[in-house]
Design an enzyme around this catalytic site. Sequence first.
Site, short mmCIF file in Angstrom:
data_model
loop_
_atom_site.label_atom_id
_atom_site.label_comp_id
_atom_site.label_asym_id
_atom_site.label_seq_id
_atom_site.Cartn_x
_atom_site.Cartn_y
_atom_site.Cartn_z
N SER A 79 0.83 -1.20 0.00
CA SER A 79 0.00 0.00 0.00
C SER A 79 0.87 1.26 0.00
O SER A 79 0.40 2.32 -0.38
CB SER A 79 -0.88 0.00 1.24
OG SER A 79 -0.06 0.00 2.38
N CYS A 116 2.34 -6.98 1.59
CA CYS A 116 1.40 -6.22 2.41
C CYS A 116 0.49 -7.24 3.08
O CYS A 116 -0.24 -7.97 2.40
CB CYS A 116 0.59 -5.29 1.50
SG CYS A 116 -0.72 -4.39 2.34
N GLU A 131 4.40 6.54 6.97
CA GLU A 131 4.27 7.10 5.62
C GLU A 131 4.55 8.61 5.62
O GLU A 131 5.10 9.14 4.67
CB GLU A 131 2.86 6.85 5.05
CG GLU A 131 2.58 5.40 4.68
CD GLU A 131 3.29 4.95 3.39
OE1 GLU A 131 3.36 5.73 2.43
OE2 GLU A 131 3.77 3.79 3.36
N CYS A 164 2.91 -6.64 9.74
CA CYS A 164 2.70 -5.55 8.78
C CYS A 164 4.08 -5.21 8.26
O CYS A 164 5.03 -5.06 9.05
CB CYS A 164 2.08 -4.35 9.48
SG CYS A 164 2.07 -2.85 8.46
N HIS A 224 5.34 -2.61 7.23
CA HIS A 224 5.90 -1.34 7.68
C HIS A 224 6.66 -1.51 9.01
O HIS A 224 7.53 -0.71 9.32
CB HIS A 224 4.80 -0.30 7.91
CG HIS A 224 4.26 0.34 6.67
ND1 HIS A 224 3.47 -0.34 5.77
CD2 HIS A 224 4.41 1.60 6.17
CE1 HIS A 224 3.13 0.50 4.79
NE2 HIS A 224 3.69 1.66 5.01
N1 DGL Z 1 2.43 -2.74 4.89
C1 DGL Z 1 1.02 -2.98 4.98
C2 DGL Z 1 0.79 -4.31 5.71
O1 DGL Z 1 1.70 -5.14 5.71
C3 DGL Z 1 0.38 -1.75 5.54
C4 DGL Z 1 -1.05 -1.71 5.46
C5 DGL Z 1 -1.71 -0.38 5.43
O2 DGL Z 1 -1.61 0.29 4.40
O3 DGL Z 1 -2.42 -0.07 6.39
O4 DGL Z 1 -0.25 -4.59 6.27
#
Ligand code: DGL
Length: 270
Positions: free
Chosen positions: A8, A70, A162, A194, A196
């Site tokens: 994302s 993701c 982000e 996640c 991130h």
């Molecule tokens: N990196 C995404 C994940 O692994 C982030 C999701 C998001 O955009 O909220 O879930």
Amino acid sequence: MAVGIFDSGLGGLTVLDAVSKRLPDVPLVYYGDSVNSPYGVRTADNIYDLTTAATERLFDAGCDLVILACNTASAAALRRMQEGWIPEGKRVLGVFVPLIEALTERRWGDNSPPREVDIKHVALFATPATVASRAFQRELAFRAVGVDVESQACGGVVDAIEDGDMILAEALVRSHVDALKRKMPNPDAAVLGCTHYPLMEETFAKALGEGVQVFSQANLVAESLADYLERRPEMLGSGTETLFLTSGDPAQVSDHATQFLRRKIEFQAA
Ligand code: DGL
């Protein structure tokens, strides 16, 4: 030959970084849908629509194999995509399975019945949509019995990352770890569910304290992809160059990406 990597936003760069170290000769096409990030607060239908559109863009860039780097897309959209959307000759893989295989000490393709594993208490940190999907518990139940999972939906962390606001991201991580520990005081393992969150791994590890094994996906996914490509080299696709595509503002996304990976990354408009 090129493999597509989708997220994302910027989180999937943690996976891209590990894959480019493990498979330095494979061109990678990254697509970050920054304009629609975060996905974690969206409905499953909306996540499905956005994920299929992004995957299509990666097919167009010469990728036959796309990794959904993701968890939110893997949890909310992948199964539906695999059930009828993926065109012949293409493949889309998620990031849950390598992680759960590591947690349950299984090798790829081990389809034996679920069994007891050493880890008994798992803390799962993920986005609200991933937690709501219960996809992690479902995949785990295919492989292990007797594992207690407590999840914490980590609202706000992806937005802060982000935006490049790491001070806010750290404060939020500490408060989400505290909230989890009130529900499960002594986890054996923590899953950063996640892509991130590896950018905040130190903060998670410190807040969790000693004795908690932290599972983070990037290297596990890279290893599993290398193994897959050894068995299916024809999935390398026709693309020939590494590209970074974004639906957001390329200059701003490039700045944040360069800051995260500590090397120059130049995004272009998707
Ligand atoms: N990196 C995404 C994940 O692994 C982030 C999701 C998001 O955009 O909220 O879930």
